[in-house]
Structures are given as structure tokens and as C-alpha cells.
Design a protein around this motif. Structure first.
Motif, PDB file in Angstrom:
ATOM      1  N   GLU A 122      32.155  10.609  51.196  1.00  0.00           N
ATOM      2  CA  GLU A 122      31.573   9.299  51.525  1.00  0.00           C
ATOM      3  C   GLU A 122      30.917   9.335  52.894  1.00  0.00           C
ATOM      4  OE1 GLU A 122      33.076   4.694  52.264  1.00  0.00           O
ATOM      5  OE2 GLU A 122      34.200   6.010  50.916  1.00  0.00           O
ATOM      6  N   LEU A 125      27.658  11.322  52.701  1.00  0.00           N
ATOM      7  CA  LEU A 125      26.562  10.559  52.107  1.00  0.00           C
ATOM      8  C   LEU A 125      26.003   9.553  53.107  1.00  0.00           C
ATOM      9  CD1 LEU A 125      24.709   9.645  49.867  1.00  0.00           C
ATOM     10  CD2 LEU A 125      26.601   8.315  48.888  1.00  0.00           C
ATOM     11  N   ILE A 193      26.436  15.181  41.735  1.00  0.00           N
ATOM     12  CA  ILE A 193      26.651  14.494  43.009  1.00  0.00           C
ATOM     13  C   ILE A 193      25.432  14.629  43.906  1.00  0.00           C
ATOM     14  CG2 ILE A 193      27.997  14.539  45.147  1.00  0.00           C
ATOM     15  CD1 ILE A 193      30.448  15.211  43.443  1.00  0.00           C
ATOM     16  N   MET A 196      22.726  12.298  42.673  1.00  0.00           N
ATOM     17  CA  MET A 196      23.003  10.923  43.083  1.00  0.00           C
ATOM     18  C   MET A 196      22.636  10.713  44.545  1.00  0.00           C
ATOM     19  SD  MET A 196      26.659   8.872  43.198  1.00  0.00           S
ATOM     20  CE  MET A 196      27.207   9.746  44.687  1.00  0.00           C
ATOM     21  N   ASN A 197      23.037  11.647  45.398  1.00  0.00           N
ATOM     22  CA  ASN A 197      22.751  11.508  46.830  1.00  0.00           C
ATOM     23  C   ASN A 197      21.259  11.496  47.104  1.00  0.00           C
ATOM     24  OD1 ASN A 197      25.504  11.595  47.136  1.00  0.00           O
ATOM     25  ND2 ASN A 197      25.576  13.650  48.011  1.00  0.00           N
ATOM     26  N   LEU A 200      19.843   8.123  45.947  1.00  0.00           N
ATOM     27  CA  LEU A 200      20.310   7.049  46.821  1.00  0.00           C
ATOM     28  C   LEU A 200      19.560   7.110  48.152  1.00  0.00           C
ATOM     29  CD1 LEU A 200      24.182   7.036  46.232  1.00  0.00           C
ATOM     30  CD2 LEU A 200      22.498   5.364  45.425  1.00  0.00           C
ATOM     31  N   VAL A 215      26.416   1.517  51.140  1.00  0.00           N
ATOM     32  CA  VAL A 215      25.825   2.271  50.023  1.00  0.00           C
ATOM     33  C   VAL A 215      26.694   3.487  49.707  1.00  0.00           C
ATOM     34  CG1 VAL A 215      23.836   3.614  49.261  1.00  0.00           C
ATOM     35  CG2 VAL A 215      23.482   1.497  50.548  1.00  0.00           C
ATOM     36  N   ALA A 216      27.130   4.196  50.748  1.00  0.00           N
ATOM     37  CA  ALA A 216      27.970   5.375  50.549  1.00  0.00           C
ATOM     38  C   ALA A 216      29.291   5.000  49.899  1.00  0.00           C
ATOM     39  CB  ALA A 216      28.206   6.068  51.887  1.00  0.00           C
ATOM     40  N   GLY A 219      28.681   4.473  46.210  1.00  0.00           N
ATOM     41  CA  GLY A 219      28.526   5.760  45.539  1.00  0.00           C
ATOM     42  C   GLY A 219      29.854   6.478  45.403  1.00  0.00           C
ATOM     43  N   ASN A 220      30.679   6.367  46.418  1.00  0.00           N
ATOM     44  CA  ASN A 220      31.977   7.023  46.393  1.00  0.00           C
ATOM     45  C   ASN A 220      32.891   6.414  45.339  1.00  0.00           C
ATOM     46  OD1 ASN A 220      34.943   7.461  47.921  1.00  0.00           O
ATOM     47  ND2 ASN A 220      33.506   9.154  48.100  1.00  0.00           N
ATOM     48  N   LEU A 222      31.931   5.226  42.557  1.00  0.00           N
ATOM     49  CA  LEU A 222      31.473   5.746  41.272  1.00  0.00           C
ATOM     50  C   LEU A 222      32.077   7.117  40.999  1.00  0.00           C
ATOM     51  CD1 LEU A 222      29.602   5.563  38.801  1.00  0.00           C
ATOM     52  CD2 LEU A 222      27.798   6.552  40.205  1.00  0.00           C
ATOM     53  N   ILE A 223      32.131   7.956  42.044  1.00  0.00           N
ATOM     54  CA  ILE A 223      32.729   9.289  41.889  1.00  0.00           C
ATOM     55  C   ILE A 223      34.231   9.178  41.627  1.00  0.00           C
ATOM     56  CG2 ILE A 223      33.203  11.480  43.029  1.00  0.00           C
ATOM     57  CD1 ILE A 223      30.628  11.063  44.619  1.00  0.00           C
TER      58      ILE A 223
END
Length: 230
Positions: A122, A125, A193, A196-197, A200, A215-216, A219-220, A222-223
Motif C-alpha cells: 500500500e 503504491l 498487481i 493495477m498500479n 491507477l 487511492v492506495a 487498491g490494497n 482489493l488485493i
């Protein structure tokens, strides 16, 4: 791409890149024969040229940028340019390698602690999004590298995916992440991953200015949680 009144047209870059790729007489060798700086002053001069190349390629695109524009922006003589680079293609290849390294260096400090954990991913990202916000040209330059410097383009993504894969392996070894089922599964995870990064960064670093930390975190999640119900 539009942000702050500036346009960085990836689509235009792809078109220009394809035009270049269709002209085989302009193909250059992938290896570089430029002289490496021998002094700190020489390294500073080379750095000025690379920074100028980033600005020019990032705003004009490869096809519409000439060595004259680069030297003018860098405020160095034409002969000085040729001390370090033999052609526009060569400085572009060096720039792709440099920007890939700059991305790595921007993320590395936040991974110093907690490597192999979701929290570290996280932070990584968030650091990447912050870097992209300050260096939006990276997208156009890497995009054009697919045609101008195919080897550098591939190496950028393969090296990035390899670093992510190593961190995921650390997490699995530490028991904080699920181990992959096999080698293919491990590679798919790393590339997914990274993909995605990358996007994003495009959406929230180039096209928007939303809070990188939020935002990070999204995304985290989601992982961590996935998309499957229950």
C-alpha cells in the motif's frame, strides 16, 4: 492526457511510434556506445541532458523532438550532447532506463520496513502515485518506448514485475500472504498487481489529483479482500 491544461496524448504517441517502426532504415542498435561520465561535473551534465530529454519527449513526443530542442532546454552545446549520446534514439533509450530506475528509487524507501506485507504494498503504491503526479511524462515516454525502444519497454515491465514477485514471495514465506499455487500463479499475481498500479497511476496520478493515500488504500483492499462474495 489532460491535467492542469496540459495534454500528453498517449494515442498520438502510439501513432508516431508506429510510423517510426514502419521505417526500418531508422532502426538503431539496442546497445549503447555513448561515453559514461568520468567526473561529477560530467554526470551533472548528463543529468541535465536526460532531464531536458524527459521534458521534450514528454511534451512533444519522440517523432517531433529533435536534438536541438533537447540541447536548448538543457542549455548545453550540441557538441556536449554528442559527448554523452550519439543520437536521439540513444538518449531516448537511456531515458527509458533512467525513468524506470527513478520509479524504483521512489518506491524503495517505503519498502525498507515491512517488506513482504500488504501494508508495504500500500505504501509502495502511494509512493508511485506521488511520483507519477510529479513526473507525468513517464507515461508518454514509456508508452512510446514500445515502438522506439522495444527491449527497454519490455525490460521496464519485466523488472518491475520481478520486484513485485519477490516481495510477494517474501510475504508468503513470512506467512502473511497466501502462497501461490505454482510458478504461473506467482507470475500472474505479480503482473496483475503491476497492471493495477500502472492504470491507477494513469487515472489518479496523470488524469486526476485525488489523495494518493486513499487511492492506495482502496487498491490494497482489493488485493486483501478480493472480489468474491463471502
Amino acid at each position: 492526457m489532460a491535467k492542469g491544461g496540459k495534454v500528453t496524448a498517449i494515442g498520438k504517441g502510439r501513432t508516431q511510434g508506429r510510423r517510426l517502426a514502419e521505417r526500418p532504415h531508422e532502426t538503431v542498435p539496442l546497445t549503447s556506445s555513448a561515453k559514461a561520465p568520468r567526473t561529477a561535473r560530467g554526470e551533472q551534465t548528463r543529468r541535465k541532458i536526460l532531464d531536458a530529454a524527459r521534458a521534450e519527449f514528454g511534451s512533444r513526443g519522440f517523432a517531433d523532438t529533435g536534438i536541438t530542442e533537447i540541447t536548448r532546454t538543457a542549455k548545453v552545446a550540441l557538441g556536449t550532447f554528442y559527448t554523452y549520446f550519439h543520437s536521439k534514439e540513444e538518449v531516448f533509450r537511456a531515458l527509458v532506463q533512467d525513468m524506470s530506475e527513478q520509479v524504483r528509487l521512489a518506491v524503495a524507501p517505503v519498502l525498507a520496513e515491512g517488506r513482504g506485507t500488504l501494508e508495504a504494498e500500500e505504501r509502495a503504491l502511494a509512493a508511485f502515485l506521488a511520483f507519477v503526479g510529479k513526473h507525468q511524462q513517464v507515461y508518454r515516454i514509456i508508452d512510446e518506448a514500445e515502438f522506439v525502444d522495444p527491449a527497454g519497454f519490455r525490460a521496464h515491465y519485466e523488472n518491475t514485475a520481478a520486484r513485485i514477485s519477490e516481495r510477494l514471495a517474501d510475504g508468503a514465506a513470512a506467512g502473511v500472504m497466501q502462497p501461490p499455487r505454482d510458478t504461473l500463479d506467482a507470475e500472474v499475481r505479480a503482473w496483475a498487481i503491476m497492471g493495477m498500479n500502472v492504470f491507477l497511476g494513469l487515472r489518479f496520478g496523470v488524469w486526476g489529483d485525488e489523495d494518493a493515500g486513499k487511492v492506495a488504500a482502496a487498491g490494497n483492499r482489493l488485493i486483501r479482500d478480493g472480489l468474491g462474495k463471502g
